[in-house]
Design an enzyme around this catalytic site. Structure first.
Site, mmCIF file in Angstrom:
data_model
loop_
_atom_site.group_PDB
_atom_site.id
_atom_site.type_symbol
_atom_site.label_atom_id
_atom_site.label_comp_id
_atom_site.label_asym_id
_atom_site.label_seq_id
_atom_site.Cartn_x
_atom_site.Cartn_y
_atom_site.Cartn_z
ATOM 1 N N SER A 22 21.641 39.558 38.410
ATOM 2 C CA SER A 22 22.027 40.600 39.377
ATOM 3 C C SER A 22 20.783 40.940 40.184
ATOM 4 C CB SER A 22 22.483 41.833 38.602
ATOM 5 O OG SER A 22 22.554 42.970 39.446
ATOM 6 N N ASP B 254 34.348 34.450 23.223
ATOM 7 C CA ASP B 254 33.618 35.720 23.283
ATOM 8 C C ASP B 254 32.138 35.354 23.271
ATOM 9 O OD1 ASP B 254 32.315 38.109 22.953
ATOM 10 O OD2 ASP B 254 33.575 38.812 21.301
ATOM 11 N N LYS C 98 19.708 42.549 32.516
ATOM 12 C CA LYS C 98 19.596 41.544 33.575
ATOM 13 C C LYS C 98 18.132 41.115 33.806
ATOM 14 C CE LYS C 98 24.011 41.179 34.628
ATOM 15 N NZ LYS C 98 24.779 39.946 34.445
ATOM 16 N N TYR D 66 21.890 48.280 31.826
ATOM 17 C CA TYR D 66 22.334 47.114 32.601
ATOM 18 C C TYR D 66 21.130 46.376 33.196
ATOM 19 C CZ TYR D 66 24.906 44.344 36.065
ATOM 20 O OH TYR D 66 25.421 43.304 36.817
HETATM 21 P P1 NAI Z 1 34.499 40.912 36.524
HETATM 22 O O1 NAI Z 1 34.652 42.146 35.718
HETATM 23 O O2 NAI Z 1 35.463 40.642 37.621
HETATM 24 O O3 NAI Z 1 34.438 39.628 35.575
HETATM 25 C C1 NAI Z 1 33.714 39.611 34.385
HETATM 26 C C2 NAI Z 1 34.392 38.664 33.417
HETATM 27 O O4 NAI Z 1 33.605 38.589 32.221
HETATM 28 C C3 NAI Z 1 35.798 39.136 33.008
HETATM 29 O O5 NAI Z 1 36.701 38.077 33.150
HETATM 30 C C4 NAI Z 1 35.630 39.520 31.545
HETATM 31 O O6 NAI Z 1 36.808 39.320 30.765
HETATM 32 C C5 NAI Z 1 34.498 38.589 31.122
HETATM 33 N N1 NAI Z 1 33.826 39.054 29.919
HETATM 34 C C6 NAI Z 1 33.328 40.292 29.647
HETATM 35 N N2 NAI Z 1 32.825 40.331 28.398
HETATM 36 C C7 NAI Z 1 32.991 39.080 27.874
HETATM 37 C C8 NAI Z 1 32.681 38.493 26.620
HETATM 38 N N3 NAI Z 1 32.124 39.199 25.631
HETATM 39 N N4 NAI Z 1 32.972 37.189 26.428
HETATM 40 C C9 NAI Z 1 33.575 36.465 27.408
HETATM 41 N N5 NAI Z 1 33.921 36.976 28.599
HETATM 42 C C10 NAI Z 1 33.629 38.268 28.831
HETATM 43 O O7 NAI Z 1 32.993 40.990 37.106
HETATM 44 P P2 NAI Z 1 32.209 40.103 38.178
HETATM 45 O O8 NAI Z 1 31.817 40.999 39.264
HETATM 46 O O9 NAI Z 1 32.923 38.872 38.490
HETATM 47 O O10 NAI Z 1 30.890 39.797 37.333
HETATM 48 C C11 NAI Z 1 30.460 38.492 37.001
HETATM 49 C C12 NAI Z 1 28.972 38.540 36.736
HETATM 50 O O11 NAI Z 1 28.288 38.914 37.926
HETATM 51 C C13 NAI Z 1 28.546 39.563 35.668
HETATM 52 O O12 NAI Z 1 27.546 39.006 34.864
HETATM 53 C C14 NAI Z 1 28.000 40.711 36.483
HETATM 54 O O13 NAI Z 1 27.023 41.441 35.765
HETATM 55 C C15 NAI Z 1 27.384 39.959 37.648
HETATM 56 N N6 NAI Z 1 27.212 40.767 38.841
HETATM 57 C C16 NAI Z 1 28.270 41.377 39.457
HETATM 58 C C17 NAI Z 1 28.068 42.146 40.578
HETATM 59 C C18 NAI Z 1 29.171 42.826 41.304
HETATM 60 O O14 NAI Z 1 28.878 43.653 42.194
HETATM 61 N N7 NAI Z 1 30.428 42.550 41.022
HETATM 62 C C19 NAI Z 1 26.709 42.353 41.125
HETATM 63 C C20 NAI Z 1 25.684 41.650 40.418
HETATM 64 C C21 NAI Z 1 25.926 40.901 39.318
#
Ligand code: NAI
Length: 275
Positions: free
Chosen positions: A145, A66, A162, A158
């Site tokens: 982001s 976490d 970021k 958010y």
């Molecule tokens: P996702 O929701 O598919 O994956 C996020 C992961 O982070 C999940 O596996 C979740 O379990 C994990 N997570 C959340 N809180 C946590 C914690 N406290 N400790 C450990 N793990 C934790 O989302 P995605 O899209 O893959 O996002 C990855 C990164 O990219 C994030 O930081 C997000 O803000 C960033 N991002 C995503 C965009 C999008 O359009 N999907 C756009 C810009 C940035």
């Protein structure tokens, strides 16, 4: 430098590695010869990604982490170092989405978003920084982001989280480089992942809100490819896809246009609002 050459025989620790961009990064890193630590608060998801890598002939371990808890992060890094001796790459990727009219954003909500998206990365950096200095180098990659370099209404908490992460990355960069540590700031636009299933949207129907986002979204595999290519080239900043680069340019040249866009966005959001 080629991707394979950069990552082969190295160890990478990826937070949020069980889903979306993090999962795609883990798989691509393993494909390029890195040993991968899949760190996520979702331990079964992390286990599945690690198993997939091992089944494919790669090296991986899943460690429940976490990122908001410094003790959990410390334990995960310690266990990784015990298993793999060193950590060459830390991908601070774990994150959560949050959209609301700021009137509905509580102090608790703000803490929650900052704790995962900003403090989560800080916790990792605080732990790995001395380790990387002692081992003679490393590379920290912070997944912020486009909302870390461009202001967005409806996403104040958010965006603040970021921007904080972007500020930390860009200001630490020169200081760290002097000690042999590279840093990369990653600013993706909209990427098609489960992020939009778990995003918290206050007082507006989530489906309706998400359906209004750009429809030709890039997939996480392509996103991971772009990120790893940028990291292999020691890029300081990676902004993608095209819509993110365009908005970034507009914000530099004509910030008043982004202000107008933000006015339109919040107006539309308030119209959708159930209050
Ligand atoms: P996702 O929701 O598919 O994956 C996020 C992961 O982070 C999940 O596996 C979740 O379990 C994990 N997570 C959340 N809180 C946590 C914690 N406290 N400790 C450990 N793990 C934790 O989302 P995605 O899209 O893959 O996002 C990855 C990164 O990219 C994030 O930081 C997000 O803000 C960033 N991002 C995503 C965009 C999008 O359009 N999907 C756009 C810009 C940035």
């Amino acid at each position: 430098m080629g991707i394979q050459k950069k990552f082969s025989g190295k160890t990478a620790f990826v937070t949020g590695g069980s889903s979306g961009i993090g999962r795609a990064l883990c798989l691509a890193l393993a494909k390029n010869g890195a040993a991968v630590i899949v760190a996520d608060k979702n331990s079964s998801g992390a286990g599945q990604v690690a198993s997939e890598i091992i089944k494919g002939g790669g090296t991986a371990a899943a460690i429940k982490t976490d990122v908001t808890d410094p003790v959990s992060f410390r334990k995960a890094l310690k266990a990784s170092l015990k298993k793999f001796d060193r950590i060459d790459f830390l991908f601070n990727n774990a994150g959560i989405g949050y959209s609301s009219d700021f009137r509905d954003c509580t102090s608790r909500d703000m803490d929650m978003v900052l704790n995962v998206n900003f403090r989560g990365a800080v916790n990792g950096i605080m732990e790995i920084y001395p380790v990387m200095i002692a081992q003679g180098g490393g590379h920290i990659i912070n997944i912020a982001s486009m909302a870390g370099i461009i202001p967005f209404s409806i996403n104040v908490a958010y965006t603040a989280s970021k921007f904080a992460l972007a500020g930390l990355t860009l200001s630490l960069m020169a200081e760290a480089r002097d000690l042999g540590i590279n840093m990369t700031l990653v600013c993706p636009g909209v990427i098609k992942t489960a992020f939009y299933d778990s995003i918290i949207v206050k007082k507006v129907d989530k489906k309706k809100y998400v359906s209004g986002l750009p429809s030709r979204m890039m997939g996480p595999e392509r996103a991971a490819e772009i990120i790893l290519r940028g990291v292999a080239g020691n890029k300081k900043m990676i902004v993608f896809p095209f819509h993110a680069r365009i908005l970034f340019m507009i914000n530099k040249i004509l910030p008043s246009l982004i202000y107008l866009l933000n006015k339109t966005l919040i107006k539309k959001f308030r119209k959708m609002s159930s209050i």
